[in-house]
Design a protein around this motif. Structure first.
Motif, PDB file in Angstrom:
ATOM      1  N   GLU A  43       0.752  -1.172  -0.052  1.00 58.87           N
ATOM      2  CA  GLU A  43      -0.067   0.013  -0.080  1.00 58.87           C
ATOM      3  C   GLU A  43       0.865   1.341   0.148  1.00 58.87           C
ATOM      4  O   GLU A  43       0.596   2.357  -0.793  1.00 58.87           O
ATOM      5  N   ASP A  44       1.994   1.266   0.567  1.00 61.63           N
ATOM      6  CA  ASP A  44       2.993   2.330   0.883  1.00 61.63           C
ATOM      7  C   ASP A  44       3.348   2.439  -0.715  1.00 61.63           C
ATOM      8  O   ASP A  44       3.634   3.831  -1.190  1.00 61.63           O
ATOM      9  N   GLY A  45       3.758   1.697  -1.144  1.00 64.95           N
ATOM     10  CA  GLY A  45       4.164   1.556  -2.605  1.00 64.95           C
ATOM     11  C   GLY A  45       3.269   2.237  -3.605  1.00 64.95           C
ATOM     12  O   GLY A  45       3.754   3.149  -4.569  1.00 64.95           O
ATOM     13  N   LYS A  46       2.186   1.845  -3.617  1.00 60.16           N
ATOM     14  CA  LYS A  46       0.676   2.763  -4.385  1.00 60.16           C
ATOM     15  C   LYS A  46       0.939   4.187  -3.967  1.00 60.16           C
ATOM     16  O   LYS A  46       0.901   4.902  -4.814  1.00 60.16           O
ATOM     17  N   LYS A  47       1.301   4.497  -2.984  1.00 57.65           N
ATOM     18  CA  LYS A  47       1.128   5.860  -2.354  1.00 57.65           C
ATOM     19  C   LYS A  47       2.477   6.688  -3.016  1.00 57.65           C
ATOM     20  O   LYS A  47       2.223   7.659  -3.275  1.00 57.65           O
ATOM     21  N   VAL A  48       3.316   6.000  -3.048  1.00 57.04           N
ATOM     22  CA  VAL A  48       4.667   6.428  -3.471  1.00 57.04           C
ATOM     23  C   VAL A  48       4.556   6.978  -4.863  1.00 57.04           C
ATOM     24  O   VAL A  48       5.050   7.890  -5.603  1.00 57.04           O
ATOM     25  N   PHE A  49       4.003   6.018  -5.734  1.00 58.32           N
ATOM     26  CA  PHE A  49       3.634   6.125  -7.175  1.00 58.32           C
ATOM     27  C   PHE A  49       2.857   7.270  -7.396  1.00 58.32           C
ATOM     28  O   PHE A  49       3.209   8.451  -8.177  1.00 58.32           O
ATOM     29  N   HIS A  50       1.784   7.681  -6.788  1.00 55.65           N
ATOM     30  CA  HIS A  50       1.066   8.764  -6.630  1.00 55.65           C
ATOM     31  C   HIS A  50       1.764   9.967  -6.361  1.00 55.65           C
ATOM     32  O   HIS A  50       1.502  11.203  -7.121  1.00 55.65           O
ATOM     33  N   ARG A  51       2.603   9.988  -5.573  1.00 54.63           N
ATOM     34  CA  ARG A  51       3.430  11.117  -5.153  1.00 54.63           C
ATOM     35  C   ARG A  51       4.525  11.516  -6.339  1.00 54.63           C
ATOM     36  O   ARG A  51       4.381  12.620  -6.652  1.00 54.63           O
ATOM     37  N   ILE A  52       4.926  10.478  -6.834  1.00 51.52           N
ATOM     38  CA  ILE A  52       5.763  10.562  -8.346  1.00 51.52           C
ATOM     39  C   ILE A  52       4.975  11.082  -9.378  1.00 51.52           C
ATOM     40  O   ILE A  52       5.710  12.030 -10.101  1.00 51.52           O
ATOM     41  N   LYS A  53       4.072  10.527  -9.520  1.00 49.01           N
ATOM     42  CA  LYS A  53       2.904  11.114 -10.622  1.00 49.01           C
ATOM     43  C   LYS A  53       2.673  12.314 -10.611  1.00 49.01           C
ATOM     44  O   LYS A  53       2.422  13.255 -11.644  1.00 49.01           O
ATOM     45  N   ALA A  54       2.723  12.912  -9.320  1.00 51.33           N
ATOM     46  CA  ALA A  54       1.892  14.326  -9.226  1.00 51.33           C
ATOM     47  C   ALA A  54       3.258  15.568  -9.286  1.00 51.33           C
ATOM     48  O   ALA A  54       2.950  16.750  -9.327  1.00 51.33           O
ATOM     49  N   LEU A  55       4.626  14.938  -9.434  1.00 48.69           N
ATOM     50  CA  LEU A  55       5.732  15.743  -9.497  1.00 48.69           C
ATOM     51  C   LEU A  55       5.747  16.414 -10.969  1.00 48.69           C
ATOM     52  O   LEU A  55       5.498  15.801 -11.975  1.00 48.69           O
ATOM     53  N   LYS A  56       6.150  17.615 -10.938  1.00 48.69           N
ATOM     54  CA  LYS A  56       6.353  18.326 -12.380  1.00 48.69           C
ATOM     55  C   LYS A  56       7.664  17.646 -12.828  1.00 48.69           C
ATOM     56  O   LYS A  56       7.594  17.277 -14.017  1.00 48.69           O
ATOM     57  N   LYS A 103       1.803  -2.041  -9.443  1.00 48.80           N
ATOM     58  CA  LYS A 103       0.538  -2.252  -9.548  1.00 48.80           C
ATOM     59  C   LYS A 103      -0.169  -0.972  -9.881  1.00 48.80           C
ATOM     60  O   LYS A 103      -1.050  -0.758 -10.769  1.00 48.80           O
ATOM     61  N   ALA A 104       0.001   0.166  -8.959  1.00 50.80           N
ATOM     62  CA  ALA A 104      -0.322   1.500  -9.237  1.00 50.80           C
ATOM     63  C   ALA A 104      -0.059   2.218 -10.702  1.00 50.80           C
ATOM     64  O   ALA A 104      -0.824   2.924 -11.114  1.00 50.80           O
ATOM     65  N   ALA A 105       1.334   1.901 -11.089  1.00 45.56           N
ATOM     66  CA  ALA A 105       1.577   2.310 -12.224  1.00 45.56           C
ATOM     67  C   ALA A 105       0.863   1.926 -13.547  1.00 45.56           C
ATOM     68  O   ALA A 105       0.094   2.462 -14.247  1.00 45.56           O
ATOM     69  N   ARG A 106       0.679   0.673 -13.295  1.00 47.31           N
ATOM     70  CA  ARG A 106      -0.149  -0.286 -14.389  1.00 47.31           C
ATOM     71  C   ARG A 106      -1.433   0.287 -14.491  1.00 47.31           C
ATOM     72  O   ARG A 106      -2.296   0.441 -15.370  1.00 47.31           O
ATOM     73  N   ASP A 107      -2.204   0.258 -13.164  1.00 49.29           N
ATOM     74  CA  ASP A 107      -3.575   0.880 -13.108  1.00 49.29           C
ATOM     75  C   ASP A 107      -3.711   2.180 -13.608  1.00 49.29           C
ATOM     76  O   ASP A 107      -4.889   2.543 -14.086  1.00 49.29           O
TER      77      ASP A 107
END
Length: 326
Positions: free
Chosen positions: A222-235, A254-258
């Motif tokens: 679950e922490d890994g999914k949160k990290v992805f979304h933080r990275i995704k939000a970076l400029k 998982k989060a990246a593929r989703d």
């Protein structure tokens, strides 16, 4: 460990009177006796004679401290330890600290009260000065984590090397913007050293490090999914990420593929440990020799219990496993 002086100070009564109570002297007022007994209870004080008797007790049981039972790395480690211990006639009890300093100290009392013959630490939550007094109560062996102040048998890997190996693999695959993800840097020497390895590989190649690319307090899927979304939000997004856990890497994947990202084209991912999960998902990862670590640890513990000579440090090596996420 509490002394008779500590008991006397807490009870507000002279050391001589405390000694009389310990020796069952009949001429001590009941009120003073009760204060002394209460102080002994608060301090977990064990009289020397009782402590000497306790030290002679053999339980054929070894306690293994792990931060999270649900982490497959620790599950595998303990399973191999248990099989090795059984060969010598010992059984294990599992103590989950949940990264709690208080819980770790509570479990260390098992050694002082002679409910176990030895303790294996797979993580260290407290500063070593708080653990050191328990070394006098029985054998302590460290596995996986390490501390320069701990002069006890230690079986571990050079985590600077691990961090360097994982990051260097990404660099060699052509990635330049690489993020670093780990658990708590404040608590763990292991995590700090992996970061050093990451920074060494980046600086050695002349690559920039963006402070936004450091991600901490990630230990689960679950922490890994949160990290992805933080990275995704970076400029300024990284192209790749080196993580300190296959679980975290799995969450990222998982989060990246989703989100419709391609791995490794849009984000390359490297895990850590080489858990069965990594092979199942095709994760590139830094492999730790878990079985060798477990066997060496238990062998050192048995030698310590038997009073035989033992190694102070056993330093093993990592292997990079390349799969489809890089």
């Amino acid at each position: 460990m509490a002394t008779i002086h500590d008991v006397a100070r807490l009870a507000g009564i002279s050391r001589t009177t405390v000694s009389r109570v310990l020796n069952c002297h009949p001429y001590v007022a009941e009120e003073k006796k009760q204060k002394i007994l209460n102080a002994m209870k608060q301090l977990n004080y064990v009289p020397n004679s009782s402590a000497q008797r306790l030290r002679k007790v053999k339980t054929d049981t070894i306690a293994v401290f792990v931060p999270r039972i649900t982490n497959p790395f620790f599950s595998h480690l303990v399973e191999v330890m248990e099989n090795e211990a059984a060969m010598y006639g010992y059984q294990l009890i599992l103590c989950q600290t949940q990264y709690s300093k208080k819980q770790e100290v509570k479990f260390l009392e098992l050694l002082r009260t002679k409910q176990v013959d030895g303790v294996i630490l797979t993580s260290i939550e407290n500063e070593w000065r708080h653990v050191q007094p328990y070394v006098n109560e029985g054998p302590i062996v460290i596995c996986n984590e390490y501390d320069d102040e701990a002069h006890v048998p230690s079986i571990f890997l050079n985590q600077v090397e691990g961090g360097y190996l994982g990051t260097k693999h990404l660099i060699e695959r052509g990635y330049k913007k690489i993020a670093y993800c780990a658990g708590s840097e404040r608590r763990s020497r292991l995590t700090r050293d992996r970061r050093k390895g990451y920074e060494l590989a980046m600086k050695e190649t002349g690559l920039d490090i963006n402070e936004d690319w450091y991600q901490y307090n990630a230990i689960s899927i679950e922490d890994g999914k949160k990290v992805f979304h933080r990275i995704k939000a970076l400029k300024n997004r990284p192209e790749a990420i080196f993580t300190g856990s296959d679980e975290v890497a799995a969450g990222l994947l998982k989060a990246a593929r989703d989100s419709g990202w391609r791995v490794p084209e849009d984000l390359a991912i490297v895990g850590f440990d080489n858990q069965p999960l990594a092979e199942l998902l095709g994760l590139s990862t830094v492999k730790q020799p878990i079985e060798d670590m477990a066997r060496h640890t238990m062998q050192e513990m048995i030698r310590a219990i038997q009073g035989k000579d033992h190694k102070k440090v056993t330093n093993l090596s990592f292997t990079l496993i390349h799969r489809t996420t890089t």
